[in-house]
Each structure stands twice: as structure tokens, then as C-alpha cells.
Motif scaffolding. Structure first.
Motif, PDB file in Angstrom:
ATOM      1  N   SER A 246       9.112  -3.753 -10.509  1.00 33.20           N
ATOM      2  CA  SER A 246       8.567  -2.941 -11.592  1.00 33.20           C
ATOM      3  C   SER A 246       7.114  -3.280 -11.882  1.00 33.20           C
ATOM      4  N   SER A 247       6.508  -4.124 -11.038  1.00 34.06           N
ATOM      5  CA  SER A 247       5.078  -4.365 -11.162  1.00 34.06           C
ATOM      6  C   SER A 247       4.333  -3.241 -10.445  1.00 34.06           C
ATOM      7  N   VAL A 248       3.062  -3.074 -10.767  1.00 32.78           N
ATOM      8  CA  VAL A 248       2.269  -2.025 -10.123  1.00 32.78           C
ATOM      9  C   VAL A 248       2.252  -2.220  -8.607  1.00 32.78           C
ATOM     10  N   ALA A 249       1.970  -3.455  -8.180  1.00 30.39           N
ATOM     11  CA  ALA A 249       1.927  -3.738  -6.746  1.00 30.39           C
ATOM     12  C   ALA A 249       3.287  -3.523  -6.101  1.00 30.39           C
ATOM     13  N   GLY A 250       4.349  -3.931  -6.805  1.00 32.43           N
ATOM     14  CA  GLY A 250       5.693  -3.776  -6.255  1.00 32.43           C
ATOM     15  C   GLY A 250       6.094  -2.328  -6.075  1.00 32.43           C
ATOM     16  N   ILE A 251       5.742  -1.494  -7.046  1.00 37.60           N
ATOM     17  CA  ILE A 251       6.079  -0.077  -6.957  1.00 37.60           C
ATOM     18  C   ILE A 251       5.315   0.595  -5.820  1.00 37.60           C
ATOM     19  N   ARG A 252       4.041   0.257  -5.681  1.00 36.62           N
ATOM     20  CA  ARG A 252       3.274   0.828  -4.577  1.00 36.62           C
ATOM     21  C   ARG A 252       3.830   0.342  -3.229  1.00 36.62           C
ATOM     22  N   PHE A 253       4.269  -0.903  -3.197  1.00 34.39           N
ATOM     23  CA  PHE A 253       4.841  -1.449  -1.969  1.00 34.39           C
ATOM     24  C   PHE A 253       6.108  -0.697  -1.559  1.00 34.39           C
ATOM     25  N   LEU A 254       6.891  -0.245  -2.522  1.00 34.40           N
ATOM     26  CA  LEU A 254       8.102   0.505  -2.197  1.00 34.40           C
ATOM     27  C   LEU A 254       7.765   1.769  -1.403  1.00 34.40           C
ATOM     28  N   GLY A 255       6.618   2.377  -1.709  1.00 29.23           N
ATOM     29  CA  GLY A 255       6.181   3.531  -0.936  1.00 29.23           C
ATOM     30  C   GLY A 255       5.853   3.151   0.498  1.00 29.23           C
ATOM     31  N   PHE A 256       5.192   2.009   0.665  1.00 25.67           N
ATOM     32  CA  PHE A 256       4.902   1.523   2.019  1.00 25.67           C
ATOM     33  C   PHE A 256       6.188   1.233   2.779  1.00 25.67           C
ATOM     34  N   LEU A 257       7.170   0.706   2.062  1.00 24.10           N
ATOM     35  CA  LEU A 257       8.431   0.312   2.689  1.00 24.10           C
ATOM     36  C   LEU A 257       9.176   1.529   3.228  1.00 24.10           C
ATOM     37  N   GLU A 258       9.011   2.664   2.563  1.00 26.37           N
ATOM     38  CA  GLU A 258       9.650   3.883   3.066  1.00 26.37           C
ATOM     39  C   GLU A 258       8.977   4.347   4.352  1.00 26.37           C
ATOM     40  N   GLU A 259       7.669   4.114   4.465  1.00 30.20           N
ATOM     41  CA  GLU A 259       6.938   4.531   5.652  1.00 30.20           C
ATOM     42  C   GLU A 259       7.148   3.578   6.824  1.00 30.20           C
ATOM     43  N   GLU A 260       7.296   2.276   6.525  1.00 35.02           N
ATOM     44  CA  GLU A 260       7.362   1.274   7.592  1.00 35.02           C
ATOM     45  C   GLU A 260       8.284   0.131   7.178  1.00 35.02           C
ATOM     46  N   GLU A 261       9.302  -0.132   7.979  1.00 26.54           N
ATOM     47  CA  GLU A 261      10.266  -1.179   7.649  1.00 26.54           C
ATOM     48  C   GLU A 261       9.624  -2.572   7.650  1.00 26.54           C
ATOM     49  N   THR A 262       8.568  -2.751   8.443  1.00 27.03           N
ATOM     50  CA  THR A 262       7.903  -4.050   8.531  1.00 27.03           C
ATOM     51  C   THR A 262       6.759  -4.185   7.534  1.00 27.03           C
ATOM     52  N   ALA A 263       6.787  -3.400   6.462  1.00 24.04           N
ATOM     53  CA  ALA A 263       5.674  -3.383   5.515  1.00 24.04           C
ATOM     54  C   ALA A 263       5.377  -4.770   4.947  1.00 24.04           C
ATOM     55  N   PHE A 264       6.420  -5.544   4.626  1.00 26.43           N
ATOM     56  CA  PHE A 264       6.185  -6.872   4.059  1.00 26.43           C
ATOM     57  C   PHE A 264       5.501  -7.775   5.076  1.00 26.43           C
ATOM     58  N   ASP A 265       5.961  -7.739   6.307  1.00 29.71           N
ATOM     59  CA  ASP A 265       5.378  -8.583   7.348  1.00 29.71           C
ATOM     60  C   ASP A 265       3.926  -8.184   7.640  1.00 29.71           C
ATOM     61  N   ASP A 266       3.667  -6.874   7.661  1.00 30.74           N
ATOM     62  CA  ASP A 266       2.295  -6.410   7.876  1.00 30.74           C
ATOM     63  C   ASP A 266       1.392  -6.834   6.731  1.00 30.74           C
ATOM     64  N   LEU A 267       1.898  -6.703   5.513  1.00 32.11           N
ATOM     65  CA  LEU A 267       1.098  -7.100   4.356  1.00 32.11           C
ATOM     66  C   LEU A 267       0.841  -8.605   4.372  1.00 32.11           C
ATOM     67  N   TYR A 268       1.799  -9.364   4.855  1.00 28.58           N
ATOM     68  CA  TYR A 268       1.623 -10.812   4.998  1.00 28.58           C
ATOM     69  C   TYR A 268       0.452 -11.119   5.937  1.00 28.58           C
ATOM     70  N   CYS A 269       0.411 -10.452   7.064  1.00 29.94           N
ATOM     71  CA  CYS A 269      -0.665 -10.686   8.031  1.00 29.94           C
ATOM     72  C   CYS A 269      -2.015 -10.352   7.420  1.00 29.94           C
ATOM     73  N   LEU A 270      -2.073  -9.229   6.695  1.00 26.91           N
ATOM     74  CA  LEU A 270      -3.323  -8.843   6.039  1.00 26.91           C
ATOM     75  C   LEU A 270      -3.715  -9.870   4.984  1.00 26.91           C
ATOM     76  N   ALA A 271      -2.738 -10.326   4.192  1.00 27.24           N
ATOM     77  CA  ALA A 271      -3.025 -11.303   3.143  1.00 27.24           C
ATOM     78  C   ALA A 271      -3.553 -12.605   3.734  1.00 27.24           C
ATOM     79  N   PHE A 272      -3.006 -13.026   4.865  1.00 29.46           N
ATOM     80  CA  PHE A 272      -3.468 -14.255   5.515  1.00 29.46           C
ATOM     81  C   PHE A 272      -4.927 -14.102   5.956  1.00 29.46           C
ATOM     82  N   GLN A 273      -5.233 -12.950   6.574  1.00 30.16           N
ATOM     83  CA  GLN A 273      -6.605 -12.716   7.021  1.00 30.16           C
ATOM     84  C   GLN A 273      -7.560 -12.604   5.834  1.00 30.16           C
ATOM     85  N   MET A 274      -7.122 -11.947   4.764  1.00 32.39           N
ATOM     86  CA  MET A 274      -7.938 -11.844   3.553  1.00 32.39           C
ATOM     87  C   MET A 274      -8.205 -13.215   2.949  1.00 32.39           C
ATOM     88  N   MET A 275      -7.158 -14.049   2.936  1.00 31.05           N
ATOM     89  CA  MET A 275      -7.322 -15.390   2.377  1.00 31.05           C
ATOM     90  C   MET A 275      -8.368 -16.182   3.153  1.00 31.05           C
TER      91      MET A 275
END
Length: 323
Positions: A246-275
Motif C-alpha cells: 500500500s506504499s506508493v512504490a509498492g503499488i507502482r511495482f504491482l503494475g510492473f509485476l503484471e508486465e514482468e514476473e522477474t520485476a523484483f529481480d530486475d529492480l534489484y539489479c537496477l538498485a545495485f547499479q544505482m547504489m
């Protein structure tokens, strides 16, 4: 180094800036149990030699500037989106300025946002992801041992596989000779995230593993344990351990999850590179890791709040991962 040398460890329990420090002597054992990830103390000295050529120094500076300007560009996009939203929606909450009104059904108790009804596909993928988050790492399980071996082969394809307890694991950024003691609150999914990163974005994975970008700190963050902290941070940020985000980021992520099952893993890779990009831009060192992770979370939340982004590859900072 003398055995009496003190070693500092930073316990990273949350991304709210709280730190718990402990001193112990090098070589001592540590058996305490934590309910959250632990940022390890292994540090990597600057890998660049003192007798670098001018060409090498210039190349490093160019890479650092590229990372710096990419970050600035992505932040300008976020600010531009906020400015446009202020004109369209007027003054209001961050949610009202960034996200379309039809994305939410109503505001629940405590000001938490309640998303519209999930599609069957979203619900199925969310439950699968939440089940993954509940699996602790168990060093006695064969499949978990095999996953560690797989990570080593992906990280060092031309090197011999070491035993599951070996000094060589420290080179990957594990805290000690036994990687299984470092997972703590990160769980098995944090190892899956690292494996996914190595398989899906091998060039970025290798650059971060070997700290190839930019001019590095003399007290670097440990790669593997930093990855565990990123998995932990994302699960919190996306509100995945509640029944339904129910957080803003979580709700937007649910939309990504419908488009791509690996959305969490992809976001992890992006977050690591951003960090890592934030690390270089801030010229940070080990004791600033918590602050860098917090600013990474802030930037991710801002980018996730931009309207008209349907998948992770549309996020402004994705260019960092794809370069």
C-alpha cells in the motif's frame, strides 16, 4: 596486520540511518543471530596501482563524470515530472502529483493507500514473490549449497570452485570464510537476486564485483553483503511483507509485476547499479554505505512515482544498468 588490530562492523537493520557498531579483534568469531542483514567489514584496497598512466587516470575520470552526469540527468527528469504535475494537479500530496487518480480506490486508516483490485496474474505473482521472501537461507540444504556454487562459477568462470568454507569467499565480499553466516534477514532470495544479476546483466555484475568503474575508495563496500542489504531494502520499500503493498512504490511495482514476473529481480539489479553510481558520485567510503543506500532508496521511490512508466526499463536510471 597485527592480530590486535580492531575491526569495525556496521549493523544495518533499516534504512532510516540507525547504526549499531561493534568492535572486535581481527580473526575473532561471531555467532550472534540478527533479524536483519549485516553490512560486513571486509574491505577492498584501491585496486589501481600507484604508477598509473595519464591515459588510465583520464579514462577513470571520464567514467566518473559519466556516472555523475547520468545521475544528475535522471534527477532532473524526476524534478521536471514533479513541476509538470504541480501545474496539472496543483498543490497536493506526492501521490496526487505523480500518480493517476484511477490507480487507487481510497485512502485507508493511517493514510495508507489502498490499490484497486489486483488481476489474477498480479495476485499469483505477488504471492509467489512473497513466498520467496519467506525462505531463509539454510547452509545445510543441498539446493542452497548448490546455489552458492553457482554464484561462484558465474562470478569467477575461470577459477577453481573453492570449498563452501574458504578464505576465497572473502574476495567476493562475504564477511568471513563461510558465506552462509551472512544472509541473516536477507534470506535465500538475496542469493537468487545475485545469481539473477550475474546471469542477466553479466557485464554490469562483473564491473561492480571487481569495482572497475571510477576511482574507488580505499575502504570499499563488500560486494556480496551489500547485495544482501539491497534485497532487504527493496522488500521494505515495496511493502512486500504486508498482505498487499500500500506504499506508493509498492503499488507502482504491482503494475510492473503484471508486465514482468522477474520485476523484483530486475529492480534489484537496477538498485545495485544505482547504489554504486551514488557511491562514486558521493566519493563515499565504507562507513557511509548506510547513507548511500538511503539515498538510493529515495531516488528509486521518486522514479517509481513518475506517471506513464509501465516497466522498469522505462525508469530514468535504467541507462546506468544498460550501458
Amino acid at each position: 596486520m597485527a592480530s590486535a588490530t580492531l575491526r569495525r562492523r556496521l549493523h544495518h537493520g533499516d534504512v532510516d540511518g540507525r547504526r549499531y557498531e561493534k568492535y572486535d579483534t581481527t580473526g575473532g568469531s561471531e555467532t550472534e543471530s540478527l533479524s536483519e542483514p549485516l553490512l560486513g567489514s571486509s574491505c577492498r584496497r584501491d585496486e589501481f596501482s600507484e604508477d598509473r598512466t595519464l591515459e588510465e587516470i583520464w579514462d577513470e575520470e571520464q567514467k566518473r563524470q559519466q556516472v555523475h552526469w547520468t545521475l544528475i540527468f535522471s534527477q532532473l527528469i524526476v524534478q521536471w515530472a514533479q513541476w509538470i504535475a504541480n501545474i496539472v494537479f496543483g498543490s497536493g500530496s506526492l501521490v496526487g502529483r505523480f500518480l493517476p487518480l484511477h490507480a487507487f480506490s481510497r485512502v485507508g486508516t493511517g493514510g495508507r493507500l489502498l490499490p484497486s483490485t489486483l488481476s489474477p496474474l498480479q495476485e499469483e505473482r505477488l504471492k509467489n514473490l512473497q513466498r520467496r521472501l519467506e525462505v531463509p537461507f539454510d547452509g545445510s540444504r543441498t539446493e542452497h549449497q548448490d546455489a552458492l556454487r553457482q554464484l561462484w562459477r558465474l562470478a569467477y568462470p575461470h577459477r577453481e570452485l573453492p570449498p563452501l568454507k574458504s578464505e576465497l569467499w572473502k574476495e567476493m565480499g562475504w564477511q568471513g570464510t563461510d558465506p552462509s553466516t551472512d544472509f541473516r534477514g536477507g534470506g535465500f532470495i538475496s542469493l537468487e537476486n545475485l545469481i539473477f544479476f550475474a546471469k542477466t546483466y553479466p557485464e554490469s555484475f562483473q564491473r561492480l564485483l571487481h569495482k572497475q568503474d571510477g576511482t574507488r575508495s580505499e575502504w570499499e563496500y563488500p560486494f556480496a553483503v551489500a547485495g544482501i542489504n539491497i534485497s532487504f531494502m527493496l522488500a521494505q520499500m515495496l511493502d512486500l511483507q504486508s498482505g498487499q503493498p500500500s506504499s506508493v512504490a509498492g503499488i507502482r511495482f504491482l503494475g510492473f509485476l503484471e508486465e514482468e514476473e522477474t520485476a523484483f529481480d530486475d529492480l534489484y539489479c537496477l538498485a545495485f547499479q544505482m547504489m554504486d553510481a551514488q557511491w562514486l558520485a558521493k566519493r563515499a567510503s565504507y562507513m557511509e554505505f548506510n547513507d548511500v543506500l538511503k539515498s538510493t532508496r529515495t531516488q528509486l521511490e521518486l522514479e517509481l512515482a513518475i506517471e506513464d512508466i509501465s516497466n522498469i526499463r522505462d525508469l530514468p536510471s535504467f541507462t546506468l544498468l544498460g550501458r
